[in-house]
Design a protein around this motif. Structure first.
Motif, PDB file in Angstrom:
ATOM      1  N   GLU A 241       0.826  -1.208   0.000  1.00  0.00           N
ATOM      2  CA  GLU A 241       0.000   0.000   0.000  1.00  0.00           C
ATOM      3  C   GLU A 241       0.859   1.257   0.000  1.00  0.00           C
ATOM      4  O   GLU A 241       0.568   2.221  -0.702  1.00  0.00           O
ATOM      5  CB  GLU A 241      -0.923  -0.003   1.223  1.00  0.00           C
ATOM      6  N   LYS A 242       1.940   1.237   0.773  1.00  0.00           N
ATOM      7  CA  LYS A 242       2.849   2.381   0.820  1.00  0.00           C
ATOM      8  C   LYS A 242       3.532   2.587  -0.529  1.00  0.00           C
ATOM      9  O   LYS A 242       3.676   3.714  -1.011  1.00  0.00           O
ATOM     10  CB  LYS A 242       3.895   2.175   1.914  1.00  0.00           C
ATOM     11  N   GLY A 243       3.933   1.479  -1.151  1.00  0.00           N
ATOM     12  CA  GLY A 243       4.581   1.565  -2.458  1.00  0.00           C
ATOM     13  C   GLY A 243       3.652   2.123  -3.517  1.00  0.00           C
ATOM     14  O   GLY A 243       4.058   2.925  -4.361  1.00  0.00           O
ATOM     15  N   LEU A 244       2.382   1.727  -3.481  1.00  0.00           N
ATOM     16  CA  LEU A 244       1.401   2.217  -4.448  1.00  0.00           C
ATOM     17  C   LEU A 244       1.190   3.717  -4.336  1.00  0.00           C
ATOM     18  O   LEU A 244       0.915   4.397  -5.330  1.00  0.00           O
ATOM     19  CB  LEU A 244       0.064   1.486  -4.262  1.00  0.00           C
ATOM     20  N   LYS A 245       1.339   4.245  -3.126  1.00  0.00           N
ATOM     21  CA  LYS A 245       1.132   5.678  -2.907  1.00  0.00           C
ATOM     22  C   LYS A 245       2.318   6.516  -3.364  1.00  0.00           C
ATOM     23  O   LYS A 245       2.217   7.743  -3.421  1.00  0.00           O
ATOM     24  CB  LYS A 245       0.865   5.932  -1.422  1.00  0.00           C
ATOM     25  N   SER A 246       3.447   5.864  -3.682  1.00  0.00           N
ATOM     26  CA  SER A 246       4.641   6.601  -4.096  1.00  0.00           C
ATOM     27  C   SER A 246       4.653   6.890  -5.593  1.00  0.00           C
ATOM     28  O   SER A 246       5.555   7.559  -6.085  1.00  0.00           O
ATOM     29  CB  SER A 246       5.902   5.822  -3.706  1.00  0.00           C
ATOM     30  N   ARG A 247       3.656   6.347  -6.327  1.00  0.00           N
ATOM     31  CA  ARG A 247       3.616   6.600  -7.774  1.00  0.00           C
ATOM     32  C   ARG A 247       2.179   6.675  -8.263  1.00  0.00           C
ATOM     33  O   ARG A 247       1.243   6.201  -7.640  1.00  0.00           O
ATOM     34  CB  ARG A 247       4.395   5.530  -8.540  1.00  0.00           C
ATOM     35  N   ASP A 248       2.055   7.330  -9.421  1.00  0.00           N
ATOM     36  CA  ASP A 248       0.770   7.449 -10.103  1.00  0.00           C
ATOM     37  C   ASP A 248       0.849   6.604 -11.365  1.00  0.00           C
ATOM     38  O   ASP A 248       1.697   6.842 -12.222  1.00  0.00           O
ATOM     39  CB  ASP A 248       0.497   8.919 -10.450  1.00  0.00           C
ATOM     40  N   GLN A 249      -0.011   5.604 -11.465  1.00  0.00           N
ATOM     41  CA  GLN A 249      -0.010   4.757 -12.657  1.00  0.00           C
ATOM     42  C   GLN A 249      -0.732   5.508 -13.771  1.00  0.00           C
ATOM     43  O   GLN A 249      -1.947   5.608 -13.792  1.00  0.00           O
ATOM     44  CB  GLN A 249      -0.701   3.428 -12.366  1.00  0.00           C
ATOM     45  N   LYS A 250       0.050   6.046 -14.716  1.00  0.00           N
ATOM     46  CA  LYS A 250      -0.504   6.929 -15.734  1.00  0.00           C
ATOM     47  C   LYS A 250      -1.319   6.172 -16.773  1.00  0.00           C
ATOM     48  O   LYS A 250      -2.384   6.608 -17.192  1.00  0.00           O
ATOM     49  CB  LYS A 250       0.619   7.712 -16.431  1.00  0.00           C
ATOM     50  N   TRP A 251      -0.767   5.042 -17.243  1.00  0.00           N
ATOM     51  CA  TRP A 251      -1.445   4.308 -18.310  1.00  0.00           C
ATOM     52  C   TRP A 251      -0.898   2.893 -18.388  1.00  0.00           C
ATOM     53  O   TRP A 251       0.244   2.653 -18.031  1.00  0.00           O
ATOM     54  CB  TRP A 251      -1.244   5.003 -19.660  1.00  0.00           C
ATOM     55  N   VAL A 252      -1.727   1.967 -18.858  1.00  0.00           N
ATOM     56  CA  VAL A 252      -1.311   0.581 -19.058  1.00  0.00           C
ATOM     57  C   VAL A 252      -1.592   0.199 -20.502  1.00  0.00           C
ATOM     58  O   VAL A 252      -2.721   0.338 -20.979  1.00  0.00           O
ATOM     59  CB  VAL A 252      -2.056  -0.383 -18.113  1.00  0.00           C
ATOM     60  N   TYR A 253      -0.549  -0.244 -21.208  1.00  0.00           N
ATOM     61  CA  TYR A 253      -0.689  -0.672 -22.594  1.00  0.00           C
ATOM     62  C   TYR A 253      -0.490  -2.183 -22.671  1.00  0.00           C
ATOM     63  O   TYR A 253       0.536  -2.698 -22.237  1.00  0.00           O
ATOM     64  CB  TYR A 253       0.348   0.022 -23.491  1.00  0.00           C
ATOM     65  N   LEU A 254      -1.462  -2.877 -23.202  1.00  0.00           N
ATOM     66  CA  LEU A 254      -1.371  -4.326 -23.409  1.00  0.00           C
ATOM     67  C   LEU A 254      -1.032  -4.576 -24.872  1.00  0.00           C
ATOM     68  O   LEU A 254      -1.723  -4.070 -25.766  1.00  0.00           O
ATOM     69  CB  LEU A 254      -2.691  -4.983 -23.035  1.00  0.00           C
ATOM     70  N   ALA A 255       0.051  -5.317 -25.112  1.00  0.00           N
ATOM     71  CA  ALA A 255       0.521  -5.495 -26.485  1.00  0.00           C
ATOM     72  C   ALA A 255       0.989  -6.921 -26.736  1.00  0.00           C
ATOM     73  O   ALA A 255       1.381  -7.638 -25.814  1.00  0.00           O
ATOM     74  CB  ALA A 255       1.672  -4.515 -26.770  1.00  0.00           C
ATOM     75  N   THR A 256       0.917  -7.322 -28.010  1.00  0.00           N
ATOM     76  CA  THR A 256       1.363  -8.651 -28.442  1.00  0.00           C
ATOM     77  C   THR A 256       2.589  -8.516 -29.328  1.00  0.00           C
ATOM     78  O   THR A 256       2.640  -7.647 -30.207  1.00  0.00           O
ATOM     79  CB  THR A 256       0.247  -9.365 -29.224  1.00  0.00           C
TER      80      THR A 256
END
Length: 262
Positions: A241-256
């Motif tokens: 939980e502490k680690g998650l608060k240290s960053r903002d997940q801007k975007w997730v790209y799923l690719a093949t």
């Protein structure tokens, strides 16, 4: 005693040299292809595969990937991601000049300088470069995963919270990397690595880091999504939980993966 000290210095020097050699430097290019250029882009792909293979043979780069986007970008933003791998930051920043690419294009039979330039120009005109990002790999799991066509990747773009840059990287290494390593050992993941953005940088940069989460196929990917580590302690959950608060997940790209050249 003196011999022991010298031996230790040499050992640690060799260890640092090996670690430096193992570091990877990558250039990500996000590519947009209009619907009326799809056929031309396929020709571009086949042409550039041969060009980059020649660059690998010439030891200018260490690898090249082409990924087709499955989800993550806004409609029409871009459809492909290429990754060019370099052995050090200098060669990454120098990159491959047009003259280099034209030289490598001339490996095609019966192509002279003018024809190679024309073919190279036509290939570039088949797509638009939406964005280019320079990155350095700073952490990775221990695995022997082999990239091949059909490999699935989740490219997670992160932005470290202002003032928590080191805290975020520490969380990735000490909290999340062991979780991914555990999943790999359980057959729920292929590979994982953390990359730090080299360029662009600064407060206005869209992201500061990227994680590459690699799976051999969709079966492994969905199994990993459903997996919950029942062995995690309360302290580990708090660290997550502490680690998650240290960053903002801007975007997730799923690719093949369409092709990987090494």
């Amino acid at each position: 005693m003196k011999k022991i000290v010298i031996t230790c210095v040499l050992f640690f020097g060799l260890l640092l040299a090996v670690q430096a050699q193992q570091q990877r430097f990558m250039v990500f290019e996000f590519i947009k292809v209009e619907s009326n250029q799809a056929y031309d882009f396929m020709e571009f792909k086949e042409f550039m595969e041969k060009v980059y293979q020649a660059a690998i043979n010439d030891k200018r780069i260490t690898g090249w990937d082409l990924w087709s986007l499955q989800s993550g970008a806004e409609s029409g933003e871009f459809q492909y991601i290429t990754i060019t791998y370099y052995k050090d930051p200098v060669s990454m920043m120098n990159g491959l000049e047009e003259e280099d690419l034209v030289k490598y294009a001339m490996i095609h039979p019966h192509l002279n300088d003018g024809q190679a330039r024309k073919k190279f120009s036509d290939a570039l005109n088949s797509r638009d470069l939406a964005q280019r990002v320079y990155m350095k790999e700073i952490a990775t799991t221990s695995d022997s995963f082999q990239f091949k066509k059909g490999t699935l990747a989740s490219f997670d773009l992160m932005k470290a919270v202002e003032g928590k840059f080191e805290e975020y990287e520490k969380a990735e290494r000490e909290v999340f990397q062991p979780i991914h390593q555990n999943r790999i050992e359980k057959g729920l993941m292929g590979s994982w690595s953390l990359l730090r953005t080299a360029l662009p940088f600064g407060s206005e940069a869209k992201s500061t880091h990227l994680t590459m989460n690699i799976y051999k196929d969709y079966v492994q990917f969905f199994n990993a999504q459903e997996y919950e580590d029942m062995e995690s302690t309360k302290e580990q959950q708090m660290a997550i939980e502490k680690g998650l608060k240290s960053r903002d997940q801007k975007w997730v790209y799923l690719a093949t993966l369409e092709n990987s050249i090494r």
